[in-house]
Write a protein that holds these residues in place. Sequence first.
Motif, PDB file in Angstrom:
ATOM      1  N   VAL A   7       4.052  -1.873  -2.305  1.00  0.00           N
ATOM      2  CA  VAL A   7       3.862  -3.317  -2.420  1.00  0.00           C
ATOM      3  C   VAL A   7       2.678  -3.777  -1.589  1.00  0.00           C
ATOM      4  O   VAL A   7       1.961  -4.698  -1.951  1.00  0.00           O
ATOM      5  N   GLU A   8       2.434  -3.117  -0.450  1.00  0.00           N
ATOM      6  CA  GLU A   8       1.345  -3.519   0.446  1.00  0.00           C
ATOM      7  C   GLU A   8      -0.022  -3.353  -0.206  1.00  0.00           C
ATOM      8  O   GLU A   8      -0.897  -4.178  -0.043  1.00  0.00           O
ATOM      9  N   ARG A   9      -0.227  -2.277  -0.941  1.00  0.00           N
ATOM     10  CA  ARG A   9      -1.539  -2.056  -1.537  1.00  0.00           C
ATOM     11  C   ARG A   9      -1.464  -2.361  -3.026  1.00  0.00           C
ATOM     12  O   ARG A   9      -0.565  -1.914  -3.732  1.00  0.00           O
ATOM     13  N   PRO A  10      -2.385  -3.174  -3.552  1.00  0.00           N
ATOM     14  CA  PRO A  10      -2.340  -3.524  -4.972  1.00  0.00           C
ATOM     15  C   PRO A  10      -2.714  -2.331  -5.841  1.00  0.00           C
ATOM     16  O   PRO A  10      -3.394  -1.406  -5.412  1.00  0.00           O
ATOM     17  N   ILE A  11      -2.235  -2.368  -7.073  1.00  0.00           N
ATOM     18  CA  ILE A  11      -2.549  -1.310  -8.029  1.00  0.00           C
ATOM     19  C   ILE A  11      -3.983  -1.499  -8.491  1.00  0.00           C
ATOM     20  O   ILE A  11      -4.370  -2.566  -8.947  1.00  0.00           O
ATOM     21  N   GLY A  13      -7.042  -0.620 -10.985  1.00  0.00           N
ATOM     22  CA  GLY A  13      -7.399  -0.085 -12.283  1.00  0.00           C
ATOM     23  C   GLY A  13      -8.756   0.581 -12.197  1.00  0.00           C
ATOM     24  O   GLY A  13      -9.299   0.806 -11.120  1.00  0.00           O
ATOM     25  N   MET A  14      -9.315   0.885 -13.346  1.00  0.00           N
ATOM     26  CA  MET A  14     -10.632   1.512 -13.367  1.00  0.00           C
ATOM     27  C   MET A  14     -11.706   0.555 -12.863  1.00  0.00           C
ATOM     28  O   MET A  14     -12.671   0.955 -12.254  1.00  0.00           O
ATOM     29  N   LYS A  15     -11.518  -0.741 -13.125  1.00  0.00           N
ATOM     30  CA  LYS A  15     -12.548  -1.705 -12.781  1.00  0.00           C
ATOM     31  C   LYS A  15     -12.136  -2.634 -11.650  1.00  0.00           C
ATOM     32  O   LYS A  15     -12.916  -3.453 -11.227  1.00  0.00           O
ATOM     33  N   GLY A  16     -10.913  -2.574 -11.179  1.00  0.00           N
ATOM     34  CA  GLY A  16     -10.504  -3.462 -10.097  1.00  0.00           C
ATOM     35  C   GLY A  16      -9.006  -3.649 -10.052  1.00  0.00           C
ATOM     36  O   GLY A  16      -8.242  -2.840 -10.545  1.00  0.00           O
ATOM     37  N   ASN A  17      -8.590  -4.757  -9.470  1.00  0.00           N
ATOM     38  CA  ASN A  17      -7.187  -5.063  -9.275  1.00  0.00           C
ATOM     39  C   ASN A  17      -6.559  -5.511 -10.585  1.00  0.00           C
ATOM     40  O   ASN A  17      -6.952  -6.516 -11.164  1.00  0.00           O
ATOM     41  N   ASN A  21      -6.603  -9.343 -12.805  1.00  0.00           N
ATOM     42  CA  ASN A  21      -7.116  -9.436 -14.172  1.00  0.00           C
ATOM     43  C   ASN A  21      -6.315  -8.485 -15.063  1.00  0.00           C
ATOM     44  O   ASN A  21      -6.728  -7.352 -15.286  1.00  0.00           O
ATOM     45  N   PRO A  22      -5.160  -8.938 -15.599  1.00  0.00           N
ATOM     46  CA  PRO A  22      -4.323  -8.027 -16.386  1.00  0.00           C
ATOM     47  C   PRO A  22      -4.935  -7.610 -17.715  1.00  0.00           C
ATOM     48  O   PRO A  22      -4.477  -6.666 -18.338  1.00  0.00           O
TER      49      PRO A  22
END
Length: 124
Positions: A7-11, A13-17, A21-22
């Motif tokens: 939970v502390e660190r965001p998931i 993606g290839m281009k960012g959080n 930006n889902p």
Amino acid sequence: LGIEKAVERPIQGMKGNWFANPFEGWDDFFFYLVFIFMISKSWVSGFLVKQLSSIVKQLCAVIAVGITYFTSLIHLQCPTKGDFFCLGNLKSATFPMMAMDLCVILSVVGYALAGNEANEREKM
């Protein structure tokens, strides 16, 4: 303990959080390719159920999983990065997995042949 760290660190993606930006990655060609394959799979599954039965659809899905094991051996574990087919990796297939795949395939074929034979008897 492990959940708190996740939970502390965001998931990322290839281009960012991803949470920021889902919809990131929707501009990728492979997204649309996978989307078309998923729609096609659903359409073919519905057609198969309409023409045959839901049991046949499930049996086809089971065979596809069995085939996926051998396909992953050929494609995913190549020793050199540039190779696409590594037929030598089929030697690494385990006997229990091959025996189970054979049992599943023979069971499906037996079910299909039994259904055909029953249909022929009803026609007589």
